[in-house]
Design an enzyme around this catalytic site. Structure first.
Site: not given
Length: 258
Positions: A150, A163
């Site tokens: 990400s 996350y």
């Protein structure tokens, strides 16, 4: 999609391959000739739909089920993978592994419970670690591993701190594996998407949120799953044979400047 021969004769596994970015990756690899194992954790219908789409486009695929984030998840996945290959009289082994499956946790540090933390790390970090570990006896020399991370790992984003930590750990796995597997001719790379439009992101239904996230990119638009799939397919091919241990930013230039 028009089938090309870039991955002809290769066998690929895409975790979380039935929806969103994973679906686009599965379809792209199959369109380029690979036999694709479309992994899913819960949504059998989505996996079957993705397989049917691939077959309708002239490609080859099959669904593989394994819930991630539970004890024995990697062994369950590979047992199902081996069984499905044998059922199709396909040669055993693997050429391309895409660790795409993951869950999010939209909470600040004050809101994250120990159960939340354990769950997001179990799915996003522990599962790909052991899936990859057990893939190594199947992965042919000259194979490819692509981890989907990400863009949040390079941006301070307190709203998804746990996350982001899971994806940062995945980034280091890429680095270490690239060094470890280099003697076998196996490349290991990371692709880091940014704000991407998928059917499983409910926040994008809000026009104001869509506009704000699109505006973070230098192209003033949200990413499409195909934008990410094309990068993954490139890294999985021979043209990327001299690229390893790298994180390819596929955010569309999110937050490049002030």
């Amino acid at each position: 999609m028009t089938t090309t021969g870039r991955h002809r004769g290769r066998i690929a596994l895409v975790t979380g391959g039935s929806r969103g970015i994973g679906r686009a990756i599965s379809r792209r690899l199959a369109a380029q000739g690979a036999l694709v194992a479309v992994h899913y954790g819960h949504d059998h219908a989505a996996a079957e739909r993705t397989v049917k789409e691939i077959e309708a486009d002239g490609g080859r695929a099959f669904a593989v089920h394994a819930e991630l984030g539970v004890v024995g998840d990697a062994a369950t996945l590979w047992t199902a993978f081996d069984r499905e290959l044998a059922a199709r009289d396909a040669p055993p082994g693997l050429d391309i592994l895409v660790n795409n499956a993951g869950i999010t946790l939209p909470r600040t540090i004050e809101q994250v419970t120990e159960d939340d933390y354990d769950r997001v790390f179990a799915v996003n970090t522990k599962a790909p670690f052991f899936i990859t570990q057990q893939a190594l006896v199947r992965l042919r020399d000259g194979g490819r591993i692509v981890n989907v991370s990400s863009g949040a790992t390079r941006i301070a984003y307190p709203a998804i701190v746990a996350y982001s930590m899971t994806k940062a750990a995945l980034d280091h796995l890429t680095l270490s594996l690239a060094q470890h597997l280099g003697p076998r001719g196996i490349t290991v790379n990371t692709v880091a998407p940014g704000f991407t439009e998928t059917e499983i992101n409910p926040t994008l239904r809000d026009p104001q949120i869509r506009q704000a996230l699109a505006g973070a990119s230098v192209f003033n638009r949200l990413g499409a799953p195909a934008d990410i799939a094309d990068v993954v397919a490139f890294l999985a091919g021979d043209d990327a044979r001299w690229i390893t241990g790298q994180c390819i930013d596929a955010t569309g230039g999110v937050h490049l400047g002030l």
